[in-house]
Design a protein around this motif. Structure first.
Motif, PDB file in Angstrom:
ATOM      1  N   GLU A   1      -4.757   7.441   9.561  1.00 58.43           N
ATOM      2  CA  GLU A   1      -5.364   6.089  10.300  1.00 58.43           C
ATOM      3  C   GLU A   1      -5.712   6.180  12.038  1.00 58.43           C
ATOM      4  OE1 GLU A   1      -2.731   3.419   9.977  1.00 58.43           O
ATOM      5  OE2 GLU A   1      -3.381   2.592   8.046  1.00 58.43           O
TER       6      GLU A   1
ATOM      7  N   SER B   1       4.468   7.941   5.093  1.00 59.57           N
ATOM      8  CA  SER B   1       4.149   7.419   5.946  1.00 59.57           C
ATOM      9  C   SER B   1       3.360   7.390   7.191  1.00 59.57           C
ATOM     10  CB  SER B   1       5.052   6.152   6.655  1.00 59.57           C
ATOM     11  OG  SER B   1       5.231   5.070   7.506  1.00 59.57           O
TER      12      SER B   1
ATOM     13  N   LEU C   1       1.230   4.031  -2.756  1.00 60.02           N
ATOM     14  CA  LEU C   1       1.148   5.313  -2.532  1.00 60.02           C
ATOM     15  C   LEU C   1       2.583   6.694  -2.956  1.00 60.02           C
ATOM     16  CD1 LEU C   1      -0.626   5.454   1.057  1.00 60.02           C
ATOM     17  CD2 LEU C   1      -1.566   6.595  -0.844  1.00 60.02           C
TER      18      LEU C   1
ATOM     19  N   THR D   1       0.842  -1.479   0.155  1.00 56.76           N
ATOM     20  CA  THR D   1       0.032   0.093   0.257  1.00 56.76           C
ATOM     21  C   THR D   1       0.632   1.963  -0.186  1.00 56.76           C
ATOM     22  OG1 THR D   1      -2.125  -1.232   1.476  1.00 56.76           O
ATOM     23  CG2 THR D   1      -1.719   1.167   1.030  1.00 56.76           C
ATOM     24  N   LEU D   2       1.907   1.054   1.113  1.00 58.08           N
ATOM     25  CA  LEU D   2       2.687   2.317   1.465  1.00 58.08           C
ATOM     26  C   LEU D   2       3.476   2.733  -0.470  1.00 58.08           C
ATOM     27  CD1 LEU D   2       3.847   4.809   2.182  1.00 58.08           C
ATOM     28  CD2 LEU D   2       5.585   3.474   3.897  1.00 58.08           C
TER      29      LEU D   2
ATOM     30  N   CYS E   1       1.800  10.156   7.450  1.00 59.80           N
ATOM     31  CA  CYS E   1       0.867  10.794   7.302  1.00 59.80           C
ATOM     32  C   CYS E   1      -0.450   9.726   7.391  1.00 59.80           C
ATOM     33  CB  CYS E   1       0.742  11.142   5.680  1.00 59.80           C
ATOM     34  SG  CYS E   1       1.312  13.647   5.189  1.00 59.80           S
ATOM     35  N   VAL E   2       0.193   8.935   6.689  1.00 61.14           N
ATOM     36  CA  VAL E   2      -0.925   7.495   7.018  1.00 61.14           C
ATOM     37  C   VAL E   2      -1.101   7.213   8.272  1.00 61.14           C
ATOM     38  CG1 VAL E   2      -1.345   5.102   6.075  1.00 61.14           C
ATOM     39  CG2 VAL E   2      -0.490   6.522   4.414  1.00 61.14           C
TER      40      VAL E   2
END
Length: 61
Positions: free
Chosen positions: A41, A34, A17, A13-14, A36-37
């Motif tokens: 979350e 990472s 992105l 996923t990263l 920011c995600v």
């Protein structure tokens, strides 16, 4: 889902992105994405996060 599968999915996923970030020329590196995600979350408001990033860029220049 086993921990190894979750880690693999998170990495994929990263990576995706990061690819999108590069295509859109956001200027965000993989580590920043990472972070920011993780913040999103944890419940951070996406609009507020984007505004903070924009403001930090202004201050940097």
């Amino acid at each position: 889902m086993p921990a190894d599968d979750r880690q693999k999915n998170a990495r994929e996923t990263l990576d995706t992105l990061n690819d999108l970030s590069q295509l859109l020329q956001t200027g965000l590196d993989k580590q920043t994405l990472s972070i920011c995600v993780g913040m999103l979350e944890a419940g951070a408001n996406p609009d507020t996060l984007a505004a903070v990033i924009k403001e930090l860029r202004k201050e940097k220049d």
